[in-house]
Design a protein around this motif. Sequence first.
Motif, PDB file in Angstrom:
ATOM      1  N   LYS A 113     -28.797  39.310  22.566  1.00 29.53           N
ATOM      2  CA  LYS A 113     -27.988  39.571  21.364  1.00 29.53           C
ATOM      3  C   LYS A 113     -28.889  39.926  20.187  1.00 29.53           C
ATOM      4  CE  LYS A 113     -24.321  36.364  22.825  1.00 29.53           C
ATOM      5  NZ  LYS A 113     -23.454  37.405  23.391  1.00 29.53           N
ATOM      6  N   GLN A 127     -23.325  50.921  21.225  1.00 24.75           N
ATOM      7  CA  GLN A 127     -23.058  49.964  22.302  1.00 24.75           C
ATOM      8  C   GLN A 127     -23.849  50.309  23.556  1.00 24.75           C
ATOM      9  OE1 GLN A 127     -18.857  50.347  22.952  1.00 24.75           O
ATOM     10  NE2 GLN A 127     -18.369  48.488  21.831  1.00 24.75           N
ATOM     11  N   PHE A 184     -19.982  36.491  17.555  1.00 25.74           N
ATOM     12  CA  PHE A 184     -19.102  37.599  17.900  1.00 25.74           C
ATOM     13  C   PHE A 184     -19.619  38.238  19.188  1.00 25.74           C
ATOM     14  CE2 PHE A 184     -21.794  41.210  16.594  1.00 25.74           C
ATOM     15  CZ  PHE A 184     -22.683  40.602  15.713  1.00 25.74           C
ATOM     16  N   THR A 185     -18.787  39.104  19.779  1.00 25.96           N
ATOM     17  CA  THR A 185     -19.133  39.705  21.061  1.00 25.96           C
ATOM     18  C   THR A 185     -20.084  40.864  20.822  1.00 25.96           C
ATOM     19  OG1 THR A 185     -16.933  39.084  21.873  1.00 25.96           O
ATOM     20  CG2 THR A 185     -18.225  40.613  23.226  1.00 25.96           C
ATOM     21  N   SER A 232     -24.929  36.111  16.439  1.00 26.60           N
ATOM     22  CA  SER A 232     -24.153  35.043  17.050  1.00 26.60           C
ATOM     23  C   SER A 232     -22.769  35.024  16.435  1.00 26.60           C
ATOM     24  CB  SER A 232     -24.844  33.684  16.860  1.00 26.60           C
ATOM     25  OG  SER A 232     -24.975  33.381  15.490  1.00 26.60           O
ATOM     26  N   ASN A 270     -28.951  43.291  24.894  1.00 22.62           N
ATOM     27  CA  ASN A 270     -27.655  42.604  24.869  1.00 22.62           C
ATOM     28  C   ASN A 270     -27.751  41.179  25.393  1.00 22.62           C
ATOM     29  OD1 ASN A 270     -26.381  44.791  23.737  1.00 22.62           O
ATOM     30  ND2 ASN A 270     -25.451  45.503  25.641  1.00 22.62           N
ATOM     31  N   GLU A 302     -21.983  42.836  22.485  1.00 22.24           N
ATOM     32  CA  GLU A 302     -21.999  44.096  23.249  1.00 22.24           C
ATOM     33  C   GLU A 302     -20.853  45.030  22.867  1.00 22.24           C
ATOM     34  OE1 GLU A 302     -22.059  41.032  24.446  1.00 22.24           O
ATOM     35  OE2 GLU A 302     -20.719  40.776  26.162  1.00 22.24           O
ATOM     36  N   TYR A 303     -19.890  44.557  22.102  1.00 23.83           N
ATOM     37  CA  TYR A 303     -18.783  45.409  21.659  1.00 23.83           C
ATOM     38  C   TYR A 303     -19.093  46.132  20.341  1.00 23.83           C
ATOM     39  CZ  TYR A 303     -15.682  43.010  25.012  1.00 23.83           C
ATOM     40  OH  TYR A 303     -15.108  42.494  26.140  1.00 23.83           O
ATOM     41  N   TYR A 304     -20.272  45.877  19.808  1.00 17.85           N
ATOM     42  CA  TYR A 304     -20.613  46.398  18.488  1.00 17.85           C
ATOM     43  C   TYR A 304     -21.785  47.369  18.542  1.00 17.85           C
ATOM     44  CZ  TYR A 304     -17.646  43.017  16.075  1.00 17.85           C
ATOM     45  OH  TYR A 304     -16.572  42.306  15.609  1.00 17.85           O
ATOM     46  N   GLU A 316     -17.998  47.350  14.631  1.00 22.74           N
ATOM     47  CA  GLU A 316     -17.207  47.207  15.839  1.00 22.74           C
ATOM     48  C   GLU A 316     -16.962  48.566  16.482  1.00 22.74           C
ATOM     49  OE1 GLU A 316     -13.704  44.935  15.186  1.00 22.74           O
ATOM     50  OE2 GLU A 316     -13.509  44.395  17.313  1.00 22.74           O
TER      51      GLU A 316
END
Length: 121
Positions: free
Chosen positions: A74, A53, A27-28, A25, A71, A30-32, A97
């Motif tokens: 999360k 990713q 942060f985004t 939780s 995703n 799916e970008y990691y 990231e």
Amino acid sequence: QVQLVESGGGWAQPGDTLTLSCTASGFTFEYYSMGWFRQAPGKEREPVSCVRQNGDVWPYGDGRFTTSRDNAKKTIYLQMNTLKPEDTAMYFCAAREGGHCSNTQKSYKHWGRGTQVTVSS
């Protein structure tokens, strides 16, 4: 607030299967790319696996462990099969990231507090 929370650890007998979860939780997700690491008593922390990713998995070790991500939830998972006493360790998840995995711990931006796995008869 960024959080990675591992769960699912505990005691297991040799040969058992355990599945760990790590929920993110703040942060985004799916970008990691997401990694699993472990640290046994008296030893350095080592990589266990990483899921990119796009869902591609980089496994380390002997192939007994499988990793996946959801995703929408999360969450990443680490299914540990045919557990051995030497798998006893604190297991951590970490977020890196971008779309690439790495076994370099410094490259992971966020870390969970870990969940203990103990394998003994």
